[in-house]
Scaffold this motif. Structure first.
Motif, short mmCIF file in Angstrom:
data_model
loop_
_atom_site.label_atom_id
_atom_site.label_comp_id
_atom_site.label_asym_id
_atom_site.label_seq_id
_atom_site.Cartn_x
_atom_site.Cartn_y
_atom_site.Cartn_z
N LEU A 1 0.85 -1.19 0.00
CA LEU A 1 0.00 0.00 0.00
C LEU A 1 0.89 1.25 0.00
CD1 LEU A 1 -2.83 1.22 0.28
CD2 LEU A 1 -2.64 0.91 2.75
N CYS A 2 0.71 2.11 -0.99
CA CYS A 2 1.57 3.28 -1.21
C CYS A 2 2.93 2.77 -1.72
CB CYS A 2 1.74 4.14 0.02
SG CYS A 2 0.19 4.70 0.70
N CYS A 3 2.89 2.05 -2.81
CA CYS A 3 4.08 1.34 -3.32
C CYS A 3 5.06 2.25 -4.06
CB CYS A 3 3.62 0.22 -4.25
SG CYS A 3 2.72 0.85 -5.70
N GLY A 4 4.65 3.47 -4.42
CA GLY A 4 5.53 4.36 -5.19
C GLY A 4 5.96 3.71 -6.50
N THR A 5 7.26 3.70 -6.76
CA THR A 5 7.79 3.11 -8.00
C THR A 5 7.88 1.58 -7.91
OG1 THR A 5 10.02 3.34 -7.15
CG2 THR A 5 9.22 5.12 -8.57
N GLY A 6 7.44 1.04 -6.79
CA GLY A 6 7.41 -0.43 -6.66
C GLY A 6 8.77 -1.01 -6.31
N ARG A 7 9.64 -0.21 -5.64
CA ARG A 7 10.99 -0.75 -5.38
C ARG A 7 10.94 -1.94 -4.43
NH1 ARG A 7 13.88 2.41 -0.94
NH2 ARG A 7 12.13 3.35 0.14
N HIS A 8 9.97 -1.95 -3.48
CA HIS A 8 9.82 -3.15 -2.65
C HIS A 8 8.95 -4.20 -3.37
CE1 HIS A 8 10.53 0.08 0.38
NE2 HIS A 8 11.30 -0.84 0.94
N THR A 9 7.84 -3.73 -3.95
CA THR A 9 6.89 -4.64 -4.61
C THR A 9 7.60 -5.58 -5.58
OG1 THR A 9 5.66 -2.54 -4.84
CG2 THR A 9 4.54 -4.56 -5.58
N MET B 1 -0.29 -0.54 -4.81
CA MET B 1 -1.30 0.51 -5.00
C MET B 1 -0.73 1.85 -4.59
SD MET B 1 -5.04 1.16 -3.44
CE MET B 1 -4.61 2.81 -2.92
N ASP B 2 -1.05 2.88 -5.34
CA ASP B 2 -0.52 4.21 -5.04
C ASP B 2 -1.40 5.27 -5.68
OD1 ASP B 2 2.50 5.07 -3.96
OD2 ASP B 2 1.58 6.60 -5.25
N LEU B 3 -1.28 6.50 -5.17
CA LEU B 3 -2.05 7.62 -5.72
C LEU B 3 -1.33 8.30 -6.87
CD1 LEU B 3 -4.69 9.27 -5.06
CD2 LEU B 3 -3.21 10.84 -3.81
N ASP C 1 -6.60 5.70 -3.67
CA ASP C 1 -6.33 6.48 -2.45
C ASP C 1 -6.34 5.52 -1.26
OD1 ASP C 1 -6.96 8.08 -0.02
OD2 ASP C 1 -7.06 9.72 -1.47
N MET C 2 -5.36 5.66 -0.38
CA MET C 2 -5.24 4.71 0.74
C MET C 2 -6.42 4.76 1.71
SD MET C 2 -2.13 6.25 3.02
CE MET C 2 -1.34 7.75 2.46
N ARG C 3 -7.25 5.80 1.61
CA ARG C 3 -8.43 5.87 2.50
C ARG C 3 -9.62 5.08 1.96
NH1 ARG C 3 -8.35 12.26 2.51
NH2 ARG C 3 -7.66 11.70 0.41
N ASN D 1 2.98 -1.18 4.44
CA ASN D 1 2.93 0.27 4.25
C ASN D 1 4.33 0.76 4.64
OD1 ASN D 1 2.29 3.11 5.82
ND2 ASN D 1 1.02 2.85 4.01
N LEU D 2 5.13 1.09 3.62
CA LEU D 2 6.57 1.26 3.86
C LEU D 2 7.09 2.67 3.61
CD1 LEU D 2 7.62 -2.09 2.12
CD2 LEU D 2 7.16 -1.69 4.55
N PHE D 3 8.17 3.00 4.33
CA PHE D 3 8.92 4.24 4.16
C PHE D 3 8.03 5.48 4.40
CE2 PHE D 3 11.45 7.13 1.13
CZ PHE D 3 12.31 7.50 2.15
N THR D 4 7.47 5.53 5.59
CA THR D 4 6.67 6.69 6.03
C THR D 4 5.58 7.05 5.03
OG1 THR D 4 8.75 7.51 7.00
CG2 THR D 4 6.83 8.93 7.19
N GLY E 1 0.16 8.91 7.98
CA GLY E 1 0.14 10.19 8.70
C GLY E 1 0.03 11.36 7.74
N TYR E 2 -0.43 11.11 6.52
CA TYR E 2 -0.42 12.15 5.48
C TYR E 2 -1.60 13.12 5.57
CZ TYR E 2 3.37 9.91 2.88
OH TYR E 2 4.58 9.42 2.48
N PHE E 3 -2.57 12.82 6.43
CA PHE E 3 -3.76 13.65 6.46
C PHE E 3 -3.80 14.46 7.76
CE2 PHE E 3 -4.48 9.67 4.18
CZ PHE E 3 -4.60 10.19 2.90
#
Ligand code: SAM
Length: 244
Positions: A47-55, A68-70, A93-95, A109-112, A115-117
Motif C-alpha cells: 500500500l503506497c508502493c511508489g515506484t514499486g521498489r519493494h513490490t 497501489m498508489d495515488l 487512495d489509501m483511504r 505500508n513502507l517508508f513513512t 500520517g499524510y492527512f
C-alpha cells in the motif's frame, strides 16, 4: 485546492529521494520476509508502493504481490520496469481501497507512507481500510517515522547539488506534524513542494490500530532488528487482524 500529497510525489520526488534506493529496499524486503514469516502462498498488498521498489523485489523472489498508489507518475515507473513480472499496480487512495473485504494475507505500508492527512479521522480510515481488506488473522507491517527521534534530530535546513539541480529542504515541527518545504532549482526554473506528516506516538498508533481491529505484536526501532524505544530511528510495527 490540491493537497500536498497529490503534488509532491512526481518526477521531482525521485530526485529528492534518489538515495532511497532499490538496494535499501532489497535489505528491507529480506527482513520483512523473515519477520512476518512470509510464504509464497500469501497474497500481499504493498500500500503506497511508489515506484514499486519493494513490490518488485518481492515479485522477483516469487511472492504474490500487488502495489497501489495515488501517484500516476510513480506508478508508471513501476509498470514500465523492465522486469515487472506482470505485477498488478493499481491507482487509488489509501483511504478508500478498491478491494473487497478479506482479500489479502498481508498489507505493507513502507517508508513513512502514513500520517499524510491533517485530520486524524482520515489517518484512522487508512488503518480501518487495511483491516477491512485483510483476511482474519492477516498480518500488517508499517514502517513509520519515530516522533521523538524526528524532533531530537531535526535539521532545520539543508541544501545539496544533484548534478545540475539544486535542492533545498527546510524542516519544522508544527503541533504534532513534521513539515518539510522543498525547493528545487534547475534549468527549467524553480519548483516548491511540501511534505506534511502527522507524528503519532506508539500509544496513539496502538489505540488507532486497535480501533481498526489490528493488534501490534512487535515493534522494531530499525531494519537491523533493534526493538523499538522512544528514541529509535524508526517505528516499525507488525501485527495481525483481530478475529472478533
Ligand atoms: C514516501 S513515499 C513511499 C513510496 C514507497 N513505499 C517506497 O518506499 O519507495 C509515499 C507514497 O505514498 C503515496 N501516496 C501519497 N498519498 C497517497 C494516498 N492518499 N493514497 C495512496 N497513496 C498515496 C505517494 O504517491 C508515494 O508513492
Amino acid at each position: 485546492m490540491s493537497h500536498w500529497y497529490e503534488k509532491s510525489f512526481g518526477e521531482d520526488y525521485l530526485l529528492v529521494y534518489k538515495h532511497r534506493s532499490k538496494q535499501d529496499a532489497s535489505f528491507e524486503v529480506s527482513q520483512i520476509i523473515e519477520w512476518i514469516n512470509l510464504t509464497k502462498e500469501d497474497f500481499i498488498l504493498d500500500l503506497c508502493c511508489g515506484t514499486g521498489r519493494h513490490t518488485l523485489n518481492f515479485a522477483n523472489q516469487g511472492y504474490n504481490i500487488m502495489g497501489m498508489d495515488l501517484s500516476e507518475v510513480l506508478l508508471s515507473y513501476a509498470v514500465h520496469e523492465r522486469d515487472n513480472h506482470g505485477v498488478p499496480f493499481i491507482h487509488g487512495d489509501m483511504r478508500h481501497l478498491p478491494f473487497v473485504a478479506n482479500s489479502f494475507d498481508v498489507v505493507l505500508n513502507l517508508f513513512t507512507s502514513f500520517g499524510y492527512f491533517q485530520c486524524d479521522g482520515d489517518n484512522q480510515k487508512v488503518l480501518t481500510e487495511m483491516a477491512r481488506v485483510l483476511k482474519p488473522n492477516g498480518r500488517f507491517f508499517i514502517d513509520y517515522l519515530n516522533r521523538d527521534a524526528v524532533i531530537d534530530n531535526l535539521v532545520p535546513e539543508s541544501s545539496r547539488q544533484e548534478g545540475e539541480t539544486y535542492i533545498k529542504e527546510k524542516r519544522r515541527i508544527e503541533g504534532n506534524s513534521v513539515i518539510k518545504d522543498i525547493t528545487i532549482v534547475d534549468h527549467k526554473g524553480q519548483r516548491e513542494y511540501l511534505e506534511h506528516v502527522k507524528m503519532y506516538t506508539i500509544d496513539q498508533m496502538k489505540e488507532m490500530l486497535d480501533k481498526a481491529g489490528l493488534t501490534i505484536e512487535h515493534a522494531f526501532g530499525n531494519f537491523s532488528g533493534a526493538s523499538y524505544s522512544v528514541d529509535s530511528e524508526r517505528m516499525i510495527m507488525m501485527g495481525s487482524k483481530q478475529t472478533r
